[in-house]
Enzyme design. Structure first.
Site, PDB file in Angstrom:
ATOM      1  N   CYS A 367       0.821  -1.215   0.000  1.00 41.69           N
ATOM      2  CA  CYS A 367       0.000   0.000   0.000  1.00 41.69           C
ATOM      3  C   CYS A 367       0.849   1.255   0.000  1.00 41.69           C
ATOM      4  O   CYS A 367       0.456   2.271  -0.595  1.00 41.69           O
ATOM      5  CB  CYS A 367      -0.949  -0.019   1.196  1.00 41.69           C
ATOM      6  SG  CYS A 367      -0.110  -0.245   2.791  1.00 41.69           S
ATOM      7  N   HIS A 506      -2.339   0.648   7.251  1.00 39.21           N
ATOM      8  CA  HIS A 506      -2.636   0.817   5.831  1.00 39.21           C
ATOM      9  C   HIS A 506      -2.375   2.255   5.416  1.00 39.21           C
ATOM     10  O   HIS A 506      -2.736   3.202   6.130  1.00 39.21           O
ATOM     11  CB  HIS A 506      -4.098   0.442   5.549  1.00 39.21           C
ATOM     12  CG  HIS A 506      -4.484   0.577   4.110  1.00 39.21           C
ATOM     13  ND1 HIS A 506      -3.956  -0.205   3.117  1.00 39.21           N
ATOM     14  CD2 HIS A 506      -5.338   1.439   3.488  1.00 39.21           C
ATOM     15  CE1 HIS A 506      -4.473   0.142   1.947  1.00 39.21           C
ATOM     16  NE2 HIS A 506      -5.311   1.139   2.151  1.00 39.21           N
TER      17      HIS A 506
END
Length: 634
Positions: A367, A506
């Site tokens: 990510c 994330h």
């Protein structure tokens, strides 16, 4: 002697036929004659009319011919043996019923010879031979691997496990196979085949159409795929990606199974995959490396990606669907509603028109790299181009990164009232260098190195604490802050930063919307013109008035963080007293602009009165060379 005493029993239906019959009167199965050695079997009764009995074989040959094969190891045992001499398994006497049951268990809904595909192409079943040709005496029989039945040498299939199909049975199974082919979900089956072959496009198309990432293969679908060594009932795309080491496809599938927002996602790179692939190739051509004391990779082109201003021209319902399929609602809520981390200043969001949007992104360890490429080129790092440049820079330029990293780590541990020795620092450094494989999560050092590769500051707006699913704090998140390319000369870098958001493990790309007109024409990178795009503003303070931390500063630079920010960024103060930096958004490269227009055309077609549809054809070589922001290699 009467002829009834010499009748032979059919191997399939057990009907007793006359000695002169070459095939069964009831099922038309060929007669099977048992051979002992070079002489005829005295039990067969075949050949003549049965008036004269064949000569008796020698005792040794007759006794050897009556041996029974073991059902497990196929060893020939003596007739009086109750168990196999080799494996000690009990003797099993085959019967017609057990053979038929074995056939049904081994070949459900499947035609062995010929295959279903070849039969479908021919259109008519082959006519079985009405008579089984007996081989000449001498060659040895072969044992079936399924039922251990000894067949004649010229037989291509076992007489017990694979009996010949009748025309009715063949037509029934062929129609059933064709019906299943018509009713099958070929998008799902294509995604399974593409996962094995390593092709991500059919998988993306299946997931983008609303396909279930946790769907399992059924027995009928495994039969249609016709690769029993590869596909098994119950397997999912995740199982196939793990079994065949398809890391990119695995991360894509896991993205749809984890908490990255609900519903179908359509980012520009999904709608225009060919253009996105061309953009990724352009990214690879912009990476260079200086042959100096600091051999770090860097990008030659300065690009920024933002949401186009044409979105405001769409109807409200279409805009709502666009943002639903583009944004990560969970990350946006966690950064904007649960805690005032982004869009908390009215001066920035309302008066200056600089609102940040958390764009949907892949997970499973990639990510950070994906979010950096999203904020610059609008694509994902599917081919791990940025990851390779990152770890090549850390290995080759370790002499420049390692000393400043060690000093920064010692400062962090001193605040927690403990110290690190040199051995522990080297061990931690080697662990950070071992995260080069796709899917592995990255740390603060990697964000700082990425700032040197893209030659501009990186601002991370993130949560302060990592919490569990129950909302309990698990630890302190140290990602929030400003990462400056301090090892480069400031004149070699741009003063317009990119913004990333960090939530629970994330990273997300935080993209501003391209304003229709620029609010001010402040200073920026010299190679970009202010008229080419707009100007947006990013806060350098938290909602409680504290300055964002600046990472990887030395002891001599501590206390001078605001001066460093003014040196590396274009800093100004709003009317409300908020310290902000301004970022000039230039016109995107030609390939990126075409990808965005094709993505917008997808939503323009939903409007009652559609606007002009822009061409999405790939530009010619001359057009690319004439573009402003193309690299020298193109």
């Amino acid at each position: 002697m009467s002829s009834a005493e010499h009748k032979w029993a059919c191997e399939y239906c057990t009907y007793e036929n006359f000695p002169s019959s070459k095939k069964c009167t009831m099922c038309y199965a060929p007669r099977v004659v048992y051979l002992i050695s070079e002489q005829a079997d005295p039990r067969g009764g075949g050949g003549g009319g049965g008036s004269s009995s064949p000569p008796a074989s020698p005792p040794a040959a007759d006794e050897a011919g009556r041996k029974w094969p073991c059902a497990l190891c196929t060893y020939l045992n003596w007739p009086r043996a109750a168990k196999c001499v080799q494996c000690l398994s009990p003797r099993r006497r085959a019967s017609p019923l057990s053979a038929a049951g074995l056939h049904e268990a081994l070949a459900p809904l499947r035609i062995r010879t010929p295959s279903a595909e070849s039969l479908a192409r021919r259109g008519s079943p082959p006519t079985p031979s009405p008579r089984h040709q007996e081989p000449a005496a001498g060659p040895r029989k072969w044992a079936c691997a399924a039922c251990t039945y000894e067949n004649y040498p010229r037989s291509r299939r076992c007489a017990i496990a694979s009996p010949p199909l009748s025309n009715y049975e063949y037509e029934r199974r062929l129609k059933q196979l064709r019906r299943r082919q018509r009713e099958a979900d070929w998008g799902w089956l294509s995604a399974c085949l593409a996962t094995v072959d390593g092709d991500p496009e059919p998988v993306d198309a299946y997931l983008a159409s609303g396909g279930d990432p946790a769907r399992q293969l059924s027995k009928a679908e495994v039969t249609l795929l016709n690769r029993p060594a590869v596909f098994e009932p119950g397997l999912t795309l995740v199982h196939l990606a793990i079994r065949f080491c398809q890391d990119n496809i695995l991360s894509t599938v896991l993205t749809r199974m984890e908490g990255s927002g609900s519903g179908v996602k359509r980012v520009p790179s999904f709608v225009a995959p060919d253009l996105a692939q061309a953009v990724r190739r352009s990214v690879a051509t912009t990476l260079r490396q200086k042959k100096v004391a600091f051999p770090c990779y860097f990008m030659t082109d300065m690009t920024w990606f933002s949401l186009p201003a044409d979105i405001e021209e769409l109807p409200e319902m279409v805009q709502q669907q666009l943002f639903e399929e583009l944004l990560d609602k969970d990350a946006q809520k966690e950064l904007e509603v649960d805690a005032p981390i982004i869009n908390w200043s009215l001066d920035v969001t309302e008066r200056l028109g600089s609102r940040l949007h958390a764009v949907w992104n892949r997970t499973a360890g990639d990510c950070l790299l994906d979010s950096v490429l999203q904020t610059t080129w609008g694509v994902f790092d599917r081919e791990n181009t940025l990851r390779r440049a990152l770890f090549d820079s850390l290995h080759e330029a370790a002499g420049a990164f390692y000393p400043r990293w060690c000093e920064y780590e010692r400062q962090q541990t001193e605040r927690l009232q403990y110290s690190l020795d040199e051995d522990q620092l080297r061990h931690d450094w080697l662990q950070l260098l071992a995260l080069g494989k796709p899917g592995m999560p990255l740390e603060q050092l990697h964000i700082w190195t990425l700032a040197h590769i893209i030659r501009r500051p990186i601002i991370v707006y993130g949560v302060k604490y990592v919490k569990s699913f129950r909302g309990e704090p698990l630890g302190y998140a140290r990602f929030e802050g400003v990462y400056l390319p301090l090892l480069w000369d400031s004149s070699f870098c741009s003063k317009s930063p990119i913004c990333l958001g960090y939530t629970r493990g994330h990273f997300s790309a935080l993209l501003p919307a391209m304003p229709p007109t620029s609010h001010i024409t402040g200073a920026g990178a010299d190679q970009h013109s202010p008229e080419a795009g707009g100007v947006v503003f990013f806060p350098l303070m938290t909602h409680d008035g504290k300055l964002l931390p600046v990472h990887f500063v030395t002891r001599a630079e501590r206390g001078r963080e605001e001066a460093l920010l003014r040196q590396w960024l274009d800093v100004c103060v709003t009317d409300g007293g908020c310290l902000v930096t301004q970022c000039q958004l230039p016109r995107p490269p030609l390939l990126v602009a075409q990808m965005v227009q094709e993505w917008l055309n997808y939503y323009r077609r939903m409007c009652p009165v559609t606007g002009p549809v822009f061409p999405t054809k790939l530009p010619a070589a001359g057009d690319e060379a004439s573009s402003e922001n193309e690299s020298e290699g193109e």
